[in-house]
Motif scaffolding. Structure first.
Motif, PDB file in Angstrom:
ATOM      1  N   SER A 181      -2.038  17.838   4.679  1.00 36.85           N
ATOM      2  CA  SER A 181      -1.850  17.517   6.203  1.00 36.85           C
ATOM      3  C   SER A 181      -0.444  17.751   6.661  1.00 36.85           C
ATOM      4  CB  SER A 181      -1.941  16.094   6.003  1.00 36.85           C
ATOM      5  OG  SER A 181      -3.152  15.692   6.080  1.00 36.85           O
ATOM      6  N   VAL A 182      -0.053  18.105   8.037  1.00 29.29           N
ATOM      7  CA  VAL A 182       0.776  18.569   8.715  1.00 29.29           C
ATOM      8  C   VAL A 182       1.149  17.853   9.839  1.00 29.29           C
ATOM      9  CG1 VAL A 182       2.058  20.820   9.352  1.00 29.29           C
ATOM     10  CG2 VAL A 182       0.808  20.919   7.657  1.00 29.29           C
ATOM     11  N   LEU A 183       2.251  17.556  10.060  1.00 28.36           N
ATOM     12  CA  LEU A 183       2.900  16.762  11.270  1.00 28.36           C
ATOM     13  C   LEU A 183       3.554  17.768  12.271  1.00 28.36           C
ATOM     14  CD1 LEU A 183       3.170  14.514  13.368  1.00 28.36           C
ATOM     15  CD2 LEU A 183       5.181  13.714  11.780  1.00 28.36           C
ATOM     16  N   VAL A 184       3.234  18.170  13.165  1.00 26.63           N
ATOM     17  CA  VAL A 184       4.147  19.066  14.140  1.00 26.63           C
ATOM     18  C   VAL A 184       4.586  18.155  15.210  1.00 26.63           C
ATOM     19  CG1 VAL A 184       4.113  21.087  15.360  1.00 26.63           C
ATOM     20  CG2 VAL A 184       2.696  21.003  13.521  1.00 26.63           C
ATOM     21  N   LEU A 185       6.021  18.055  15.188  1.00 28.32           N
ATOM     22  CA  LEU A 185       6.665  17.523  16.530  1.00 28.32           C
ATOM     23  C   LEU A 185       6.899  18.485  17.532  1.00 28.32           C
ATOM     24  CD1 LEU A 185       9.082  15.245  14.313  1.00 28.32           C
ATOM     25  CD2 LEU A 185       7.015  14.682  15.359  1.00 28.32           C
ATOM     26  N   GLY A 186       6.660  18.209  18.751  1.00 33.86           N
ATOM     27  CA  GLY A 186       7.090  19.085  19.927  1.00 33.86           C
ATOM     28  C   GLY A 186       5.683  20.210  19.917  1.00 33.86           C
ATOM     29  N   ALA A 187       4.513  19.629  19.350  1.00 36.62           N
ATOM     30  CA  ALA A 187       3.468  20.640  19.254  1.00 36.62           C
ATOM     31  C   ALA A 187       3.017  21.560  20.507  1.00 36.62           C
ATOM     32  CB  ALA A 187       2.185  19.953  18.650  1.00 36.62           C
ATOM     33  N   CYS A 188       3.702  21.149  21.663  1.00 37.27           N
ATOM     34  CA  CYS A 188       3.258  21.615  23.259  1.00 37.27           C
ATOM     35  C   CYS A 188       4.176  22.884  23.279  1.00 37.27           C
ATOM     36  CB  CYS A 188       3.088  20.891  24.111  1.00 37.27           C
ATOM     37  SG  CYS A 188       1.709  19.835  23.964  1.00 37.27           S
ATOM     38  N   GLY A 189       5.182  22.949  22.636  1.00 42.20           N
ATOM     39  CA  GLY A 189       6.307  23.983  22.879  1.00 42.20           C
ATOM     40  C   GLY A 189       5.814  25.141  22.267  1.00 42.20           C
ATOM     41  N   ALA A 190       6.731  26.319  22.441  1.00 48.72           N
ATOM     42  CA  ALA A 190       6.165  27.714  21.806  1.00 48.72           C
ATOM     43  C   ALA A 190       6.295  27.523  20.254  1.00 48.72           C
ATOM     44  CB  ALA A 190       7.253  28.674  22.567  1.00 48.72           C
ATOM     45  N   LEU A 191       7.270  26.886  19.678  1.00 48.64           N
ATOM     46  CA  LEU A 191       7.418  27.168  18.440  1.00 48.64           C
ATOM     47  C   LEU A 191       6.338  26.085  17.686  1.00 48.64           C
ATOM     48  CD1 LEU A 191       8.638  28.101  15.682  1.00 48.64           C
ATOM     49  CD2 LEU A 191      10.303  26.392  15.933  1.00 48.64           C
ATOM     50  N   GLY A 192       6.097  25.039  18.240  1.00 48.18           N
ATOM     51  CA  GLY A 192       5.083  23.872  17.874  1.00 48.18           C
ATOM     52  C   GLY A 192       3.712  24.483  17.860  1.00 48.18           C
ATOM     53  N   SER A 193       3.455  25.108  18.948  1.00 45.68           N
ATOM     54  CA  SER A 193       2.033  25.608  18.901  1.00 45.68           C
ATOM     55  C   SER A 193       1.897  26.839  18.029  1.00 45.68           C
ATOM     56  CB  SER A 193       2.012  25.969  20.704  1.00 45.68           C
ATOM     57  OG  SER A 193       0.731  26.497  20.773  1.00 45.68           O
ATOM     58  N   VAL A 194       2.826  27.532  17.829  1.00 47.81           N
ATOM     59  CA  VAL A 194       2.418  28.393  16.690  1.00 47.81           C
ATOM     60  C   VAL A 194       2.599  27.892  15.471  1.00 47.81           C
ATOM     61  CG1 VAL A 194       3.287  30.583  15.496  1.00 47.81           C
ATOM     62  CG2 VAL A 194       3.539  30.193  18.060  1.00 47.81           C
ATOM     63  N   ALA A 195       3.275  26.712  15.023  1.00 48.99           N
ATOM     64  CA  ALA A 195       3.236  25.957  14.003  1.00 48.99           C
ATOM     65  C   ALA A 195       2.020  25.395  13.596  1.00 48.99           C
ATOM     66  CB  ALA A 195       4.409  24.888  13.927  1.00 48.99           C
ATOM     67  N   ALA A 198      -0.695  16.795  15.823  1.00 47.28           N
ATOM     68  CA  ALA A 198       0.422  17.112  16.747  1.00 47.28           C
ATOM     69  C   ALA A 198       1.044  16.027  17.779  1.00 47.28           C
ATOM     70  CB  ALA A 198      -0.199  18.214  17.850  1.00 47.28           C
ATOM     71  N   ALA A 199       2.379  16.314  18.009  1.00 48.24           N
ATOM     72  CA  ALA A 199       3.100  15.169  18.552  1.00 48.24           C
ATOM     73  C   ALA A 199       3.863  15.840  19.757  1.00 48.24           C
ATOM     74  CB  ALA A 199       3.813  14.353  17.736  1.00 48.24           C
ATOM     75  N   ASP A 200       4.065  15.253  20.718  1.00 46.04           N
ATOM     76  CA  ASP A 200       5.023  15.626  21.783  1.00 46.04           C
ATOM     77  C   ASP A 200       5.651  14.570  22.419  1.00 46.04           C
ATOM     78  OD1 ASP A 200       6.425  17.331  23.387  1.00 46.04           O
ATOM     79  OD2 ASP A 200       5.010  18.682  23.930  1.00 46.04           O
ATOM     80  N   ARG A 201       6.602  14.801  23.314  1.00 52.81           N
ATOM     81  CA  ARG A 201       7.300  13.658  24.162  1.00 52.81           C
ATOM     82  C   ARG A 201       6.415  13.488  25.531  1.00 52.81           C
ATOM     83  NH1 ARG A 201      13.371  14.538  24.476  1.00 52.81           N
ATOM     84  NH2 ARG A 201      12.853  14.135  22.375  1.00 52.81           N
ATOM     85  N   GLU A 202       5.949  11.998  25.805  1.00 51.81           N
ATOM     86  CA  GLU A 202       5.305  11.922  27.094  1.00 51.81           C
ATOM     87  C   GLU A 202       6.299  12.192  28.330  1.00 51.81           C
ATOM     88  OE1 GLU A 202       3.143   8.184  29.108  1.00 51.81           O
ATOM     89  OE2 GLU A 202       4.663   7.870  27.637  1.00 51.81           O
ATOM     90  N   GLY A 203       5.612  12.830  29.141  1.00 49.99           N
ATOM     91  CA  GLY A 203       6.060  13.404  30.328  1.00 49.99           C
ATOM     92  C   GLY A 203       6.863  14.859  30.358  1.00 49.99           C
ATOM     93  N   SER A 204       6.819  15.313  28.956  1.00 51.26           N
ATOM     94  CA  SER A 204       7.040  16.608  28.744  1.00 51.26           C
ATOM     95  C   SER A 204       6.513  17.526  29.796  1.00 51.26           C
ATOM     96  CB  SER A 204       6.992  17.294  27.473  1.00 51.26           C
ATOM     97  OG  SER A 204       7.242  18.446  27.185  1.00 51.26           O
ATOM     98  N   ALA A 205       7.178  18.733  30.027  1.00 51.05           N
ATOM     99  CA  ALA A 205       6.551  19.825  31.038  1.00 51.05           C
ATOM    100  C   ALA A 205       5.260  20.271  30.303  1.00 51.05           C
ATOM    101  CB  ALA A 205       7.491  20.768  31.426  1.00 51.05           C
ATOM    102  N   ARG A 206       5.450  20.549  28.984  1.00 52.85           N
ATOM    103  CA  ARG A 206       4.074  21.160  28.323  1.00 52.85           C
ATOM    104  C   ARG A 206       3.325  19.989  27.589  1.00 52.85           C
ATOM    105  NH1 ARG A 206       6.714  26.417  25.570  1.00 52.85           N
ATOM    106  NH2 ARG A 206       7.595  27.307  27.706  1.00 52.85           N
ATOM    107  N   SER A 207       3.288  18.927  28.047  1.00 50.56           N
ATOM    108  CA  SER A 207       2.615  17.970  27.477  1.00 50.56           C
ATOM    109  C   SER A 207       1.099  17.768  27.508  1.00 50.56           C
ATOM    110  CB  SER A 207       3.341  16.548  27.810  1.00 50.56           C
ATOM    111  OG  SER A 207       3.060  16.062  29.025  1.00 50.56           O
TER     112      SER A 207
END
Length: 97
Positions: A43-57, A71-80
Protein backbone atom coordinates in the motif's frame (compact mmCIF):
# COMPACT_ATOMS: atom_id res chain seq x y z
CA UNK A 1 18.55 8.11 -28.77
CA UNK A 2 16.52 5.50 -30.58
CA UNK A 3 12.95 6.15 -31.61
CA UNK A 4 11.81 3.55 -29.05
CA UNK A 5 12.85 5.94 -26.25
CA UNK A 6 10.72 8.82 -27.52
CA UNK A 7 7.16 9.76 -26.63
CA UNK A 8 4.60 11.73 -28.61
CA UNK A 9 3.48 15.04 -27.10
CA UNK A 10 -0.05 16.33 -27.58
CA UNK A 11 -0.56 19.15 -30.06
CA UNK A 12 -0.32 22.59 -28.45
CA UNK A 13 2.04 21.55 -25.63
CA UNK A 14 5.06 23.85 -25.61
CA UNK A 15 8.54 22.28 -25.70
CA UNK A 16 9.47 23.67 -22.27
CA UNK A 17 6.31 22.19 -20.72
CA UNK A 18 6.90 18.80 -22.34
CA UNK A 19 10.49 18.78 -21.06
CA UNK A 20 9.38 19.59 -17.51
CA UNK A 21 6.86 16.72 -17.43
CA UNK A 22 9.71 14.23 -17.45
CA UNK A 23 11.09 15.69 -14.21
CA UNK A 24 7.80 15.14 -12.39
CA UNK A 25 7.48 11.56 -13.57
CA UNK A 26 11.07 10.70 -12.75
CA UNK A 27 10.80 12.22 -9.26
CA UNK A 28 7.64 10.26 -8.49
CA UNK A 29 8.98 7.00 -9.90
CA UNK A 30 12.34 7.23 -8.10
CA UNK A 31 10.74 8.13 -4.76
CA UNK A 32 8.64 4.98 -4.89
CA UNK A 33 11.08 2.52 -6.40
CA UNK A 34 14.51 3.62 -5.14
CA UNK A 35 13.79 5.48 -1.92
CA UNK A 36 10.75 3.58 -0.61
CA UNK A 37 11.57 0.26 -2.26
CA UNK A 38 7.93 -0.29 -3.22
CA UNK A 39 7.11 -3.96 -3.78
CA UNK A 40 4.09 -5.31 -5.71
CA UNK A 41 1.07 -5.73 -3.44
CA UNK A 42 2.10 -3.05 -0.94
CA UNK A 43 0.00 0.00 0.00
CA UNK A 44 1.10 3.57 -0.67
CA UNK A 45 0.13 6.86 1.01
CA UNK A 46 0.56 9.88 -1.28
CA UNK A 47 0.43 13.23 0.53
CA UNK A 48 -0.48 16.12 -1.77
CA UNK A 49 -2.06 13.73 -4.27
CA UNK A 50 -3.88 16.51 -6.13
CA UNK A 51 -0.68 18.32 -7.05
CA UNK A 52 1.42 17.58 -10.12
CA UNK A 53 3.96 15.30 -8.41
CA UNK A 54 1.39 13.60 -6.18
CA UNK A 55 -0.92 12.90 -9.07
CA UNK A 56 1.91 11.26 -11.02
CA UNK A 57 2.99 9.38 -7.87
CA UNK A 58 -0.46 7.78 -7.63
CA UNK A 59 -0.16 6.53 -11.21
CA UNK A 60 3.46 5.41 -10.71
CA UNK A 61 2.49 3.46 -7.58
CA UNK A 62 -0.13 1.52 -9.52
CA UNK A 63 2.29 0.93 -12.40
CA UNK A 64 4.79 -0.49 -9.90
CA UNK A 65 2.22 -2.91 -8.52
CA UNK A 66 0.75 -1.16 -5.48
CA UNK A 67 -2.50 -2.84 -4.51
CA UNK A 68 -3.92 0.10 -2.58
CA UNK A 69 -3.17 3.82 -2.95
CA UNK A 70 -4.28 6.28 -0.27
CA UNK A 71 -4.43 9.84 -1.61
CA UNK A 72 -4.37 12.79 0.80
CA UNK A 73 -4.47 16.53 0.25
CA UNK A 74 -5.06 19.69 2.27
CA UNK A 75 -8.69 20.87 2.56
CA UNK A 76 -9.34 24.02 0.60
CA UNK A 77 -6.37 23.42 -1.66
CA UNK A 78 -6.79 24.93 -5.10
CA UNK A 79 -6.35 21.43 -6.48
CA UNK A 80 -8.37 19.53 -3.90
CA UNK A 81 -11.15 18.66 -6.31
CA UNK A 82 -11.21 14.95 -7.20
CA UNK A 83 -9.87 14.11 -10.63
CA UNK A 84 -9.94 10.47 -11.65
CA UNK A 85 -6.76 9.43 -13.47
CA UNK A 86 -7.73 5.86 -14.23
CA UNK A 87 -10.71 3.57 -13.91
CA UNK A 88 -9.01 1.39 -11.26
CA UNK A 89 -8.67 4.22 -8.76
CA UNK A 90 -11.38 6.11 -6.93
CA UNK A 91 -10.07 9.15 -5.09
CA UNK A 92 -11.25 9.61 -1.53
CA UNK A 93 -9.78 12.66 0.13
CA UNK A 94 -8.20 12.68 3.54
CA UNK A 95 -7.99 16.33 4.55
CA UNK A 96 -5.11 17.43 6.74
CA UNK A 97 -5.26 20.46 9.02
Amino acid sequence: MSEAGLLDVAAGVEDVTAAALGNTGLAAWCALSWRAGLQPGESVLVLGACGALGSVAVQAAKAQGASYVIAADREGSARSKPRSRAAWWQRQHIYLD
